[in-house]
Each structure stands twice: as C-alpha cells, then as structure tokens.
Design a protein around this motif. Structure first.
Motif, PDB file in Angstrom:
ATOM      1  N   TYR A   1       0.838  -1.200   0.000  1.00  0.00           N
ATOM      2  CA  TYR A   1       0.000   0.000   0.000  1.00  0.00           C
ATOM      3  C   TYR A   1       0.866   1.240   0.000  1.00  0.00           C
ATOM      4  CZ  TYR A   1      -3.482   3.404   1.432  1.00  0.00           C
ATOM      5  OH  TYR A   1      -4.296   4.492   1.494  1.00  0.00           O
ATOM      6  N   TYR A   2       0.623   2.150  -0.943  1.00  0.00           N
ATOM      7  CA  TYR A   2       1.346   3.414  -1.020  1.00  0.00           C
ATOM      8  C   TYR A   2       0.328   4.536  -1.127  1.00  0.00           C
ATOM      9  CZ  TYR A   2       4.376   7.132  -2.622  1.00  0.00           C
ATOM     10  OH  TYR A   2       5.039   8.320  -2.741  1.00  0.00           O
ATOM     11  N   LYS A   3       0.271   5.368  -0.117  1.00  0.00           N
ATOM     12  CA  LYS A   3      -0.751   6.401  -0.066  1.00  0.00           C
ATOM     13  C   LYS A   3      -0.401   7.605  -0.929  1.00  0.00           C
ATOM     14  CE  LYS A   3      -3.624   8.786   3.243  1.00  0.00           C
ATOM     15  NZ  LYS A   3      -3.925   8.970   4.626  1.00  0.00           N
ATOM     16  N   GLY A   4       0.843   8.029  -0.926  1.00  0.00           N
ATOM     17  CA  GLY A   4       1.237   9.188  -1.717  1.00  0.00           C
ATOM     18  C   GLY A   4       0.922  10.489  -0.995  1.00  0.00           C
ATOM     19  N   LYS A   5       1.165  11.594  -1.662  1.00  0.00           N
ATOM     20  CA  LYS A   5       0.950  12.920  -1.082  1.00  0.00           C
ATOM     21  C   LYS A   5      -0.079  13.723  -1.863  1.00  0.00           C
ATOM     22  CE  LYS A   5       4.322  12.698   1.968  1.00  0.00           C
ATOM     23  NZ  LYS A   5       4.056  12.419   3.325  1.00  0.00           N
ATOM     24  N   ASN A   6      -0.977  13.054  -2.574  1.00  0.00           N
ATOM     25  CA  ASN A   6      -2.058  13.698  -3.315  1.00  0.00           C
ATOM     26  C   ASN A   6      -1.546  14.661  -4.392  1.00  0.00           C
ATOM     27  OD1 ASN A   6      -4.666  14.101  -4.014  1.00  0.00           O
ATOM     28  ND2 ASN A   6      -5.082  15.659  -2.474  1.00  0.00           N
ATOM     29  N   CYS A   7      -0.502  14.270  -5.098  1.00  0.00           N
ATOM     30  CA  CYS A   7      -0.006  15.099  -6.189  1.00  0.00           C
ATOM     31  C   CYS A   7      -0.137  14.307  -7.501  1.00  0.00           C
ATOM     32  CB  CYS A   7       1.433  15.530  -5.945  1.00  0.00           C
ATOM     33  SG  CYS A   7       2.553  14.182  -5.662  1.00  0.00           S
ATOM     34  N   LYS A   8      -0.311  15.022  -8.564  1.00  0.00           N
ATOM     35  CA  LYS A   8      -0.531  14.408  -9.871  1.00  0.00           C
ATOM     36  C   LYS A   8       0.807  13.983 -10.494  1.00  0.00           C
ATOM     37  CE  LYS A   8      -4.878  16.074 -10.267  1.00  0.00           C
ATOM     38  NZ  LYS A   8      -5.907  15.277  -9.827  1.00  0.00           N
ATOM     39  N   PRO A   9       0.842  12.851 -11.175  1.00  0.00           N
ATOM     40  CA  PRO A   9       2.079  12.448 -11.836  1.00  0.00           C
ATOM     41  C   PRO A   9       2.354  13.322 -13.054  1.00  0.00           C
ATOM     42  CG  PRO A   9       0.326  10.915 -12.370  1.00  0.00           C
ATOM     43  CD  PRO A   9      -0.221  11.855 -11.334  1.00  0.00           C
ATOM     44  N   THR A  10       3.618  13.586 -13.322  1.00  0.00           N
ATOM     45  CA  THR A  10       3.992  14.424 -14.467  1.00  0.00           C
ATOM     46  C   THR A  10       4.516  13.595 -15.625  1.00  0.00           C
ATOM     47  OG1 THR A  10       6.173  14.721 -13.515  1.00  0.00           O
ATOM     48  CG2 THR A  10       4.535  16.405 -13.034  1.00  0.00           C
ATOM     49  N   GLY A  11       4.449  12.290 -15.513  1.00  0.00           N
ATOM     50  CA  GLY A  11       4.942  11.424 -16.580  1.00  0.00           C
ATOM     51  C   GLY A  11       4.592   9.974 -16.275  1.00  0.00           C
ATOM     52  N   PHE A  12       5.426   9.064 -16.797  1.00  0.00           N
ATOM     53  CA  PHE A  12       5.184   7.643 -16.539  1.00  0.00           C
ATOM     54  C   PHE A  12       6.513   6.900 -16.482  1.00  0.00           C
ATOM     55  CE2 PHE A  12       5.025   8.410 -21.058  1.00  0.00           C
ATOM     56  CZ  PHE A  12       5.786   7.385 -21.600  1.00  0.00           C
ATOM     57  N   HIS A  13       6.500   5.736 -15.844  1.00  0.00           N
ATOM     58  CA  HIS A  13       7.681   4.891 -15.714  1.00  0.00           C
ATOM     59  C   HIS A  13       7.796   3.971 -16.919  1.00  0.00           C
ATOM     60  CE1 HIS A  13       8.574   6.012 -11.577  1.00  0.00           C
ATOM     61  NE2 HIS A  13       7.261   6.009 -11.372  1.00  0.00           N
ATOM     62  N   THR A  14       9.007   3.765 -17.386  1.00  0.00           N
ATOM     63  CA  THR A  14       9.242   2.849 -18.490  1.00  0.00           C
ATOM     64  C   THR A  14       9.520   1.452 -17.956  1.00  0.00           C
ATOM     65  OG1 THR A  14      11.594   3.339 -18.539  1.00  0.00           O
ATOM     66  CG2 THR A  14      10.167   4.698 -19.930  1.00  0.00           C
ATOM     67  N   ARG A  15       9.572   0.475 -18.853  1.00  0.00           N
ATOM     68  CA  ARG A  15       9.829  -0.906 -18.439  1.00  0.00           C
ATOM     69  C   ARG A  15      11.233  -1.096 -17.878  1.00  0.00           C
ATOM     70  NH1 ARG A  15       7.410  -3.993 -23.655  1.00  0.00           N
ATOM     71  NH2 ARG A  15       5.275  -3.279 -23.404  1.00  0.00           N
ATOM     72  N   LYS A  16      12.167  -0.275 -18.344  1.00  0.00           N
ATOM     73  CA  LYS A  16      13.561  -0.443 -17.926  1.00  0.00           C
ATOM     74  C   LYS A  16      13.935   0.429 -16.734  1.00  0.00           C
ATOM     75  CE  LYS A  16      15.090  -1.921 -22.411  1.00  0.00           C
ATOM     76  NZ  LYS A  16      16.080  -1.790 -23.453  1.00  0.00           N
TER      77      LYS A  16
ATOM     78  N   MET B   1       8.945  12.328 -18.886  1.00  0.00           N
ATOM     79  CA  MET B   1       8.115  13.486 -18.556  1.00  0.00           C
ATOM     80  C   MET B   1       7.216  13.807 -19.745  1.00  0.00           C
ATOM     81  SD  MET B   1       9.209  14.609 -15.536  1.00  0.00           S
ATOM     82  CE  MET B   1       9.160  16.351 -15.370  1.00  0.00           C
ATOM     83  N   VAL B   2       5.950  14.057 -19.501  1.00  0.00           N
ATOM     84  CA  VAL B   2       4.992  14.412 -20.538  1.00  0.00           C
ATOM     85  C   VAL B   2       4.695  15.904 -20.398  1.00  0.00           C
ATOM     86  CG1 VAL B   2       2.688  13.970 -21.460  1.00  0.00           C
ATOM     87  CG2 VAL B   2       3.996  12.106 -20.450  1.00  0.00           C
ATOM     88  N   GLN B   3       4.917  16.662 -21.475  1.00  0.00           N
ATOM     89  CA  GLN B   3       4.765  18.115 -21.435  1.00  0.00           C
ATOM     90  C   GLN B   3       3.334  18.533 -21.102  1.00  0.00           C
ATOM     91  OE1 GLN B   3       6.596  20.598 -21.314  1.00  0.00           O
ATOM     92  NE2 GLN B   3       8.584  19.961 -22.073  1.00  0.00           N
ATOM     93  N   GLU B   4       2.342  17.766 -21.546  1.00  0.00           N
ATOM     94  CA  GLU B   4       0.949  18.127 -21.294  1.00  0.00           C
ATOM     95  C   GLU B   4       0.595  18.006 -19.820  1.00  0.00           C
ATOM     96  OE1 GLU B   4       1.612  15.709 -23.782  1.00  0.00           O
ATOM     97  OE2 GLU B   4       1.683  17.262 -25.309  1.00  0.00           O
ATOM     98  N   LYS B   5       1.342  17.185 -19.070  1.00  0.00           N
ATOM     99  CA  LYS B   5       1.049  16.991 -17.660  1.00  0.00           C
ATOM    100  C   LYS B   5       1.791  17.978 -16.750  1.00  0.00           C
ATOM    101  CE  LYS B   5      -0.195  12.144 -17.650  1.00  0.00           C
ATOM    102  NZ  LYS B   5       0.039  10.878 -16.972  1.00  0.00           N
ATOM    103  N   LEU B   6       2.739  18.724 -17.292  1.00  0.00           N
ATOM    104  CA  LEU B   6       3.470  19.705 -16.499  1.00  0.00           C
ATOM    105  C   LEU B   6       2.615  20.953 -16.282  1.00  0.00           C
ATOM    106  CD1 LEU B   6       7.005  19.466 -18.109  1.00  0.00           C
ATOM    107  CD2 LEU B   6       6.301  18.626 -15.885  1.00  0.00           C
TER     108      LEU B   6
END
Length: 92
Positions: free
Chosen positions: A33-48, A53-58
């Motif tokens: 379980y990971y609660k986090g700090k209620n902040c939106k992600p700015t990108g995504f993790h890759t397989r490796k 970082m995704v510019q639209e999410k910044l």
C-alpha cells in the motif's frame, strides 16, 4: 448475573471496531500500500526503470504583464479599516 453477561455480549457485538475508524496509513495497511501525497504524476515509468516526462502533464503558469500596474504585491499583516461612502451605499 446471567442477564448482565448477555447484555455485555450484545453490546460488544453492536460496537464498531475502533481500528476500522482510524485513518488508513501505510503502517496499518498491507505491505504494497502506497498512499502518496495527493499530487498528480507528471509522466510515466518505463519498463527499464526510466521516467518519461509528458509536457501536457506539467503545470503551465500564465502570468500577465504587470508593468504600469498600480497595486503592489505586498499585503500588510495588520490591515487598516477604511470606510468609504461607495461601500456603504451598495450595501443598502
């Protein structure tokens, strides 16, 4: 005595568990379980193991041009009360 024992058992059955009313935290939850700090992600993790970082999410802040603007950005800690006739007339 038997009546008191029966009432006590009935009371304990109706009572909610106090642990279910507590705020869920990572110490009281399962291992993954990971609660986090209620902040939106700015990108995504890759397989490796990388992070993209995704510019639209910044966040994009649009600040207007404030040259020749009358007001100052400072706000006083102890404001003074100013009485005006316009405010008194608009409330009537």
């Amino acid at each position: 005595m038997p009546l008191g024992l029966i009432l006590g058992i009935g009371r304990s059955m109706r009572r909610k568990r106090t642990s279910s009313l507590d705020i869920l935290s990572s110490k009281r939850a399962p291992r993954d379980y990971y609660k986090g700090k209620n902040c939106k992600p700015t990108g995504f993790h890759t397989r490796k193991g990388g992070y993209v970082m995704v510019q639209e999410k910044l966040p994009n802040y649009v600040v207007p041009d404030l040259t020749d603007f009358k007001l100052k950005p400072y706000v006083s800690q102890c404001p003074r009360e100013v009485k005006t006739t316009e405010a008194a007339e608009s409330t009537k």
